[in-house]
Design a protein around this motif. Structure first.
Motif, PDB file in Angstrom:
ATOM      1  N   LEU A  90      -0.557  12.215 -11.442  1.00 27.62           N
ATOM      2  CA  LEU A  90      -0.696  11.649 -13.313  1.00 27.62           C
ATOM      3  C   LEU A  90       0.196  10.466 -13.787  1.00 27.62           C
ATOM      4  N   GLU A  91       1.831  10.777 -14.230  1.00 27.31           N
ATOM      5  CA  GLU A  91       2.979  10.227 -14.325  1.00 27.31           C
ATOM      6  C   GLU A  91       2.989   9.204 -13.725  1.00 27.31           C
ATOM      7  N   ALA A  92       2.808   9.305 -12.592  1.00 26.69           N
ATOM      8  CA  ALA A  92       2.826   7.785 -11.375  1.00 26.69           C
ATOM      9  C   ALA A  92       2.181   6.772 -12.078  1.00 26.69           C
ATOM     10  N   GLU A 112      10.911  13.474  -8.145  1.00 26.29           N
ATOM     11  CA  GLU A 112      11.859  12.220  -7.988  1.00 26.29           C
ATOM     12  C   GLU A 112      10.739  10.909  -7.007  1.00 26.29           C
ATOM     13  N   VAL A 113       9.973  11.887  -5.880  1.00 29.60           N
ATOM     14  CA  VAL A 113       9.429  10.746  -4.667  1.00 29.60           C
ATOM     15  C   VAL A 113       8.253  10.794  -5.275  1.00 29.60           C
ATOM     16  N   ASN A 114       7.032  11.459  -6.083  1.00 28.94           N
ATOM     17  CA  ASN A 114       5.385  10.377  -6.486  1.00 28.94           C
ATOM     18  C   ASN A 114       5.638   9.876  -7.489  1.00 28.94           C
ATOM     19  N   ARG A 115       6.224  10.285  -8.346  1.00 30.33           N
ATOM     20  CA  ARG A 115       6.570   9.367  -9.812  1.00 30.33           C
ATOM     21  C   ARG A 115       7.888   8.066 -10.010  1.00 30.33           C
ATOM     22  N   TYR A 133       0.891  -1.398  -0.001  1.00 23.37           N
ATOM     23  CA  TYR A 133       0.106   0.085   0.099  1.00 23.37           C
ATOM     24  C   TYR A 133       0.882   0.934   0.016  1.00 23.37           C
ATOM     25  N   HIS A 134       1.175   1.435  -1.348  1.00 18.86           N
ATOM     26  CA  HIS A 134       2.228   2.882  -1.690  1.00 18.86           C
ATOM     27  C   HIS A 134       1.471   4.688  -1.612  1.00 18.86           C
ATOM     28  N   VAL A 135       1.803   5.058   0.117  1.00 18.23           N
ATOM     29  CA  VAL A 135       1.041   6.308   0.158  1.00 18.23           C
ATOM     30  C   VAL A 135       2.112   6.774   0.887  1.00 18.23           C
ATOM     31  N   ALA A 136       3.041   7.104   0.865  1.00 18.71           N
ATOM     32  CA  ALA A 136       4.099   8.192   0.864  1.00 18.71           C
ATOM     33  C   ALA A 136       4.374   8.804  -0.463  1.00 18.71           C
ATOM     34  N   ALA A 137       4.186  10.077   0.081  1.00 16.09           N
ATOM     35  CA  ALA A 137       4.748  11.245  -1.337  1.00 16.09           C
ATOM     36  C   ALA A 137       4.458  12.552  -0.422  1.00 16.09           C
ATOM     37  N   ILE A 138       5.194  13.313  -1.994  1.00 18.34           N
ATOM     38  CA  ILE A 138       5.060  14.864  -1.533  1.00 18.34           C
ATOM     39  C   ILE A 138       3.940  15.516  -1.591  1.00 18.34           C
ATOM     40  N   CYS A 182       2.768  20.531  -9.493  1.00 19.57           N
ATOM     41  CA  CYS A 182       3.689  19.345  -9.491  1.00 19.57           C
ATOM     42  C   CYS A 182       2.913  18.401  -8.888  1.00 19.57           C
ATOM     43  N   TYR A 183       1.912  18.469  -7.878  1.00 19.74           N
ATOM     44  CA  TYR A 183       2.012  17.676  -7.110  1.00 19.74           C
ATOM     45  C   TYR A 183       0.474  16.294  -8.025  1.00 19.74           C
TER      46      TYR A 183
END
Length: 291
Positions: free
Chosen positions: A130-132, A71-74, A51-56, A124-125
């Motif tokens: 979306l790119e991720a 770098e982080v979200n995608r 369950y991937h919830v980590a994000a900026i 950016c968020y």
């Protein structure tokens, strides 16, 4: 069932652990930090799902931190998913956002989002999320199920971000504009229940996630105040001013505009929401203490 949650101190992750412990003691929920590269040495093969919830998120976007969002979200999301798939994890649940649509909502007009609505993120968020989504969707297979959850504002006890700001306002202001609107939100326990269902039922795909019923900001503020032994005067005059001038400002559009998911497109086959009314969810958000 053994689930690995990314983000040791993530709100959604810790609330998922709490909810699972209340409903299904047989599940094992573990956490991993992804702040550095140490996670790359961990063995994912013993986990059924991630369950991937980590994000900026909740950071003011500036030119200096734009690259960090991607770098982080995608990129990190894709690297985690590639590793999970290569090591035999069966499900990857990704917490995405309504921000991928780039819509705010307007006062007095309906902004309805369906699965056919074009994604045009303006932050950016939203762009990085979306790119991720696009990158991890390419990994989908019969042995690796990818679930993408596009969530609106989360609320619940101790919730940071927009709900925290709204409750502070509700506890301080003596008056609030009388404006009726409609917004999709999701209570944290509803979100956690859905994640559990998707993993258990081995579901995959794109999901527009919200409460069974949409929310009126005015009603929400009044409920928060009520649960803090406070009464707010609902001003018709302020409401008129908001209706007349509010669409000129993003802050008032975000609070009083209408933006919600198409009900049919937010229904998920086989999933039944817990019988938690909106009033009960606000009462729990304001009064229940975390263990």
């Amino acid at each position: 069932m053994r689930v690995l949650v990314t983000g040791e101190n993530s709100y959604a992750g810790r609330q998922f652990e709490k909810r699972i412990s209340e409903r299904n003691g047989e599940w094992q929920i573990e956490f991993i930090s992804v702040r550095n590269h140490e996670w790359k040495t961990n063995d994912f093969s013993s986990y059924d799902a991630i369950y991937h919830v980590a994000a900026i998120v909740h950071q003011k976007e500036r030119k200096e931190n734009e690259e960090l969002y991607f770098e982080v979200n995608r990129d990190l999301t894709y690297e985690l998913a590639v590793k999970a798939k290569s090591e035999g994890v069966k499900s990857f649940v990704f917490l995405s956002t309504m921000a991928v649509y780039g819509l705010i909502g307007k006062i007095g007009e309906n902004t309805i989002i369906s699965k056919e609505t074009n994604e045009e993120p303006t932050s950016c968020y939203g762009r990085s999320k979306l790119e991720a989504e696009h990158k991890i969707s390419s990994l989908q297979s019969s042995d690796f199920l990818v679930s993408i959850l596009r969530i609106p504002m989360i609320y619940g006890y101790g919730c940071p971000g927009n709900y925290s700001a709204l409750r502070k306002l509700a506890k301080k202001t003596p008056v609030f504009p009388k404006v009726n609107n409609r917004r999709s939100l999701v209570y944290i326990d509803h979100l956690s229940d859905l994640v559990q269902y998707l993993i258990e039922a081995r579901k995959s795909g794109l999901f527009l996630v919200k409460n069974p019923d949409d929310v009126n900001t005015l009603v929400m503020v009044n409920e928060i105040a009520l649960n803090n032994s406070k009464k707010i005067y609902n001003s018709i005059l302020l409401g008129f001013l908001i209706k007349f001038f509010g669409n000129n400002f993003s802050v008032t559009r975000k609070m009083f505009g209408n933006i919600y998911y198409e009900k049919g497109d937010s229904e998920i086959d086989g999933f039944i929401y817990s019988k938690i009314s909106f009033k009960e969810s606000i009462e729990a958000s304001e009064k229940v203490k975390l263990k």
